[in-house]
Design a protein around this motif. Structure first.
Motif, PDB file in Angstrom:
ATOM      1  N   THR A 245      60.737   7.577  31.809  1.00 53.78           N
ATOM      2  CA  THR A 245      62.199   7.638  31.719  1.00 53.78           C
ATOM      3  C   THR A 245      62.903   6.874  32.834  1.00 53.78           C
ATOM      4  OG1 THR A 245      62.310   9.670  33.034  1.00 53.78           O
ATOM      5  CG2 THR A 245      62.101   9.918  30.635  1.00 53.78           C
ATOM      6  N   GLY A 246      62.191   6.653  33.943  1.00 51.28           N
ATOM      7  CA  GLY A 246      62.820   6.028  35.100  1.00 51.28           C
ATOM      8  C   GLY A 246      63.666   6.987  35.910  1.00 51.28           C
ATOM      9  N   VAL A 247      63.615   8.283  35.564  1.00 50.54           N
ATOM     10  CA  VAL A 247      64.437   9.294  36.239  1.00 50.54           C
ATOM     11  C   VAL A 247      63.556  10.126  37.170  1.00 50.54           C
ATOM     12  CG1 VAL A 247      65.963  11.279  35.965  1.00 50.54           C
ATOM     13  CG2 VAL A 247      66.031   9.411  34.290  1.00 50.54           C
ATOM     14  N   SER A 248      63.747   9.969  38.463  1.00 48.29           N
ATOM     15  CA  SER A 248      63.037  10.781  39.448  1.00 48.29           C
ATOM     16  C   SER A 248      64.044  11.708  40.120  1.00 48.29           C
ATOM     17  CB  SER A 248      62.366   9.887  40.499  1.00 48.29           C
ATOM     18  OG  SER A 248      61.350   9.105  39.928  1.00 48.29           O
ATOM     19  N   MET A 249      63.826  13.003  39.981  1.00 46.58           N
ATOM     20  CA  MET A 249      64.758  13.966  40.568  1.00 46.58           C
ATOM     21  C   MET A 249      64.214  14.514  41.871  1.00 46.58           C
ATOM     22  SD  MET A 249      66.489  15.975  37.373  1.00 46.58           S
ATOM     23  CE  MET A 249      64.967  16.511  36.594  1.00 46.58           C
ATOM     24  N   SER A 250      65.111  14.736  42.796  1.00 42.01           N
ATOM     25  CA  SER A 250      64.757  15.262  44.104  1.00 42.01           C
ATOM     26  C   SER A 250      64.695  16.789  44.055  1.00 42.01           C
ATOM     27  CB  SER A 250      65.802  14.839  45.135  1.00 42.01           C
ATOM     28  OG  SER A 250      67.057  15.454  44.835  1.00 42.01           O
ATOM     29  N   LEU A 251      64.173  17.370  45.137  1.00 41.56           N
ATOM     30  CA  LEU A 251      64.144  18.824  45.232  1.00 41.56           C
ATOM     31  C   LEU A 251      65.567  19.382  45.167  1.00 41.56           C
ATOM     32  CD1 LEU A 251      62.502  21.428  45.701  1.00 41.56           C
ATOM     33  CD2 LEU A 251      62.792  21.044  48.170  1.00 41.56           C
ATOM     34  N   HIS A 252      66.502  18.729  45.823  1.00 40.56           N
ATOM     35  CA  HIS A 252      67.899  19.174  45.795  1.00 40.56           C
ATOM     36  C   HIS A 252      68.446  19.166  44.374  1.00 40.56           C
ATOM     37  CE1 HIS A 252      72.080  19.696  46.961  1.00 40.56           C
ATOM     38  NE2 HIS A 252      72.382  18.617  46.263  1.00 40.56           N
ATOM     39  N   GLN A 253      68.100  18.157  43.592  1.00 39.54           N
ATOM     40  CA  GLN A 253      68.595  18.089  42.219  1.00 39.54           C
ATOM     41  C   GLN A 253      67.946  19.148  41.336  1.00 39.54           C
ATOM     42  OE1 GLN A 253      67.767  13.903  41.693  1.00 39.54           O
ATOM     43  NE2 GLN A 253      69.910  13.331  42.036  1.00 39.54           N
ATOM     44  N   PHE A 254      66.657  19.395  41.546  1.00 36.48           N
ATOM     45  CA  PHE A 254      66.027  20.509  40.827  1.00 36.48           C
ATOM     46  C   PHE A 254      66.695  21.826  41.220  1.00 36.48           C
ATOM     47  CE2 PHE A 254      62.262  17.777  39.937  1.00 36.48           C
ATOM     48  CZ  PHE A 254      62.128  18.066  38.588  1.00 36.48           C
ATOM     49  N   ASP A 255      66.996  21.970  42.507  1.00 31.88           N
ATOM     50  CA  ASP A 255      67.721  23.160  42.979  1.00 31.88           C
ATOM     51  C   ASP A 255      68.982  23.372  42.140  1.00 31.88           C
ATOM     52  OD1 ASP A 255      66.016  23.828  45.038  1.00 31.88           O
ATOM     53  OD2 ASP A 255      67.143  22.764  46.571  1.00 31.88           O
ATOM     54  N   ASP A 256      69.719  22.299  41.965  1.00 30.79           N
ATOM     55  CA  ASP A 256      70.982  22.352  41.239  1.00 30.79           C
ATOM     56  C   ASP A 256      70.768  22.798  39.793  1.00 30.79           C
ATOM     57  OD1 ASP A 256      73.672  22.140  40.797  1.00 30.79           O
ATOM     58  OD2 ASP A 256      73.843  20.035  41.345  1.00 30.79           O
ATOM     59  N   LEU A 257      69.791  22.206  39.128  1.00 28.04           N
ATOM     60  CA  LEU A 257      69.513  22.567  37.738  1.00 28.04           C
ATOM     61  C   LEU A 257      69.002  24.000  37.611  1.00 28.04           C
ATOM     62  CD1 LEU A 257      67.767  19.292  36.463  1.00 28.04           C
ATOM     63  CD2 LEU A 257      70.102  20.041  35.989  1.00 28.04           C
ATOM     64  N   PHE A 258      68.163  24.408  38.557  1.00 23.33           N
ATOM     65  CA  PHE A 258      67.558  25.736  38.501  1.00 23.33           C
ATOM     66  C   PHE A 258      68.543  26.872  38.784  1.00 23.33           C
ATOM     67  CE2 PHE A 258      62.856  24.417  39.412  1.00 23.33           C
ATOM     68  CZ  PHE A 258      62.750  24.003  38.095  1.00 23.33           C
ATOM     69  N   GLN A 259      69.748  26.534  39.236  1.00 22.22           N
ATOM     70  CA  GLN A 259      70.750  27.581  39.442  1.00 22.22           C
ATOM     71  C   GLN A 259      71.174  28.213  38.118  1.00 22.22           C
ATOM     72  OE1 GLN A 259      71.401  28.686  42.554  1.00 22.22           O
ATOM     73  NE2 GLN A 259      69.845  27.112  42.998  1.00 22.22           N
ATOM     74  N   ASN A 260      71.011  27.461  37.036  1.00 28.74           N
ATOM     75  CA  ASN A 260      71.319  27.994  35.711  1.00 28.74           C
ATOM     76  C   ASN A 260      70.160  28.888  35.278  1.00 28.74           C
ATOM     77  OD1 ASN A 260      71.668  28.340  32.860  1.00 28.74           O
ATOM     78  ND2 ASN A 260      72.899  26.475  32.777  1.00 28.74           N
ATOM     79  N   GLU A 261      70.435  30.157  35.057  1.00 28.53           N
ATOM     80  CA  GLU A 261      69.355  31.103  34.738  1.00 28.53           C
ATOM     81  C   GLU A 261      68.669  30.782  33.421  1.00 28.53           C
ATOM     82  OE1 GLU A 261      72.045  34.625  32.615  1.00 28.53           O
ATOM     83  OE2 GLU A 261      71.172  34.951  34.609  1.00 28.53           O
ATOM     84  N   LYS A 262      69.319  29.998  32.570  1.00 27.51           N
ATOM     85  CA  LYS A 262      68.712  29.604  31.297  1.00 27.51           C
ATOM     86  C   LYS A 262      67.673  28.501  31.486  1.00 27.51           C
ATOM     87  CE  LYS A 262      71.015  31.979  28.051  1.00 27.51           C
ATOM     88  NZ  LYS A 262      70.357  32.787  27.001  1.00 27.51           N
ATOM     89  N   VAL A 263      67.705  27.818  32.626  1.00 29.47           N
ATOM     90  CA  VAL A 263      66.675  26.832  32.941  1.00 29.47           C
ATOM     91  C   VAL A 263      65.491  27.598  33.512  1.00 29.47           C
ATOM     92  CG1 VAL A 263      66.048  24.808  34.299  1.00 29.47           C
ATOM     93  CG2 VAL A 263      68.359  25.001  33.352  1.00 29.47           C
ATOM     94  N   ILE A 264      64.469  27.778  32.687  1.00 26.44           N
ATOM     95  CA  ILE A 264      63.373  28.678  33.076  1.00 26.44           C
ATOM     96  C   ILE A 264      62.187  27.946  33.695  1.00 26.44           C
ATOM     97  CG2 ILE A 264      64.035  30.413  31.379  1.00 26.44           C
ATOM     98  CD1 ILE A 264      61.636  29.426  29.663  1.00 26.44           C
ATOM     99  N   GLY A 265      62.212  26.604  33.657  1.00 25.56           N
ATOM    100  CA  GLY A 265      61.085  25.910  34.254  1.00 25.56           C
ATOM    101  C   GLY A 265      61.124  24.415  34.024  1.00 25.56           C
ATOM    102  N   VAL A 266      59.982  23.773  34.287  1.00 24.47           N
ATOM    103  CA  VAL A 266      59.889  22.322  34.181  1.00 24.47           C
ATOM    104  C   VAL A 266      58.501  21.920  33.695  1.00 24.47           C
ATOM    105  CG1 VAL A 266      59.253  22.159  36.638  1.00 24.47           C
ATOM    106  CG2 VAL A 266      60.117  20.129  35.445  1.00 24.47           C
TER     107      VAL A 266
END
Length: 289
Positions: A139-160
């Protein structure tokens, strides 16, 4: 939602039409023979990005019917077309899929805010759980730990689904988010994910090699890393041979030799070279099919 999930293959005829009976046979092979814990439906291994929306829905429906509640189902609904992703997400949710998953939007250089909006829109429109699909090599999309932090704040995001060789990032995610599911996405690197404490793995070769994958994961969880390495070595020798012959084409040819109507790959994937069939026959005997 833990354990080994096959990234479900999809059989097509020469015109690109789904072979429904063959798909049902593939699902039974995964559940009954490979004893997988779940199916990841309409991912890369299912040639998802070359299918029409209606074909994707057909695969979701057939998988749900054939599974009939036996194992967990994850619906990969990601698309560069957000409206299609939402439509597919609603459909899979109606079918009772245990969670959605979505590849990060690709091709265009989307900002992180646009990526976040994409995931939040799918979640809000479907009211289903979401597993991020991180595969930066494609995909060319590399996410940082900070960006995963942001996504994981949504309780509906249960994993990766973590299809990435950045094991430092994996370690950081595992340490910080013990409450989130992390799936290893590289079959040939399963042992490294298992050592890092992943909850499971999602892979294409599990369609024929799920039993070994389950052994690797279980042995690492038990602390028997040495024996797990032995099985990973065997697995990687086989994966190298499969990749040399053509990944999806070879997986389908192996399944054909067990009596499954595994069809062919969608164009523009090239047809399997029949001159390689003898090598496939030798491979078949190395798998517990």
């Amino acid at each position: 939602m833990k354990g080994i999930f096959s990234a479900l293959l999809v059989p097509f005829d020469e015109n690109g039409t789904i072979k429904e009976q063959g798909l049902r046979e593939m699902i039974r092979q995964n559940i009954d023979k490979q004893k997988v814990d779940g199916l990841y439906v309409n991912g890369s291994s299912g040639e998802n990005f070359m299918m029409t929306t209606e074909q994707k829905k057909d695969v979701f429906r057939i998988a749900s019917e054939e599974n009939n509640g036996q194992v967990k189902l994850i619906a990969q609904v990601g698309s560069i077309n957000l409206h299609e992703a939402v439509d597919l997400g609603k459909y899979a949710t109606e079918l009772g899929y245990d969670s959605l998953s979505a590849v990060t939007p690709f091709y265009y250089p989307f900002s992180f805010e646009e990526i976040k909006y994409y995931y939040e829109t799918i979640i809000n429109e479907t009211n289903n759980k979401m597993i991020i699909y991180a595969i930066p090599a494609l995909t060319g999309v590399s996410m940082s730990l900070h960006q995963f932090d942001d996504l994981f704040q949504n309780e509906k995001v249960i994993g990766v689904k973590f299809t990435d060789g950045n094991f430092y990032l994996l370690e950081r995610l595992r340490k910080k988010y013990s409450n989130k599911l992390i799936y290893s996405g590289f079959d040939e690197m399963l042992i490294y994910g298992a050592i890092s404490g992943v909850d499971g793995a999602i892979g294409s070769t599990f369609n024929i090699n799920g039993k070994r994958a389950k052994q690797i994961l279980s042995l690492c969880q038990e602390g028997n890393v040495s024996k797990a390495y032995d099985i990973q070595h065997v697995t990687n020798d086989l994966i190298e041979e499969i990749l040399d012959l053509g990944l999806y084409q070879t997986l389908k040819e192996i399944l054909k030799m067990t009596g499954i109507d595994a069809g062919v790959c969608k164009e523009p994937f090239e047809a399997f070279n029949p001159d390689k069939l003898e090598k496939v026959r030798k491979l078949v005997s190395t798998f517990d099919l």
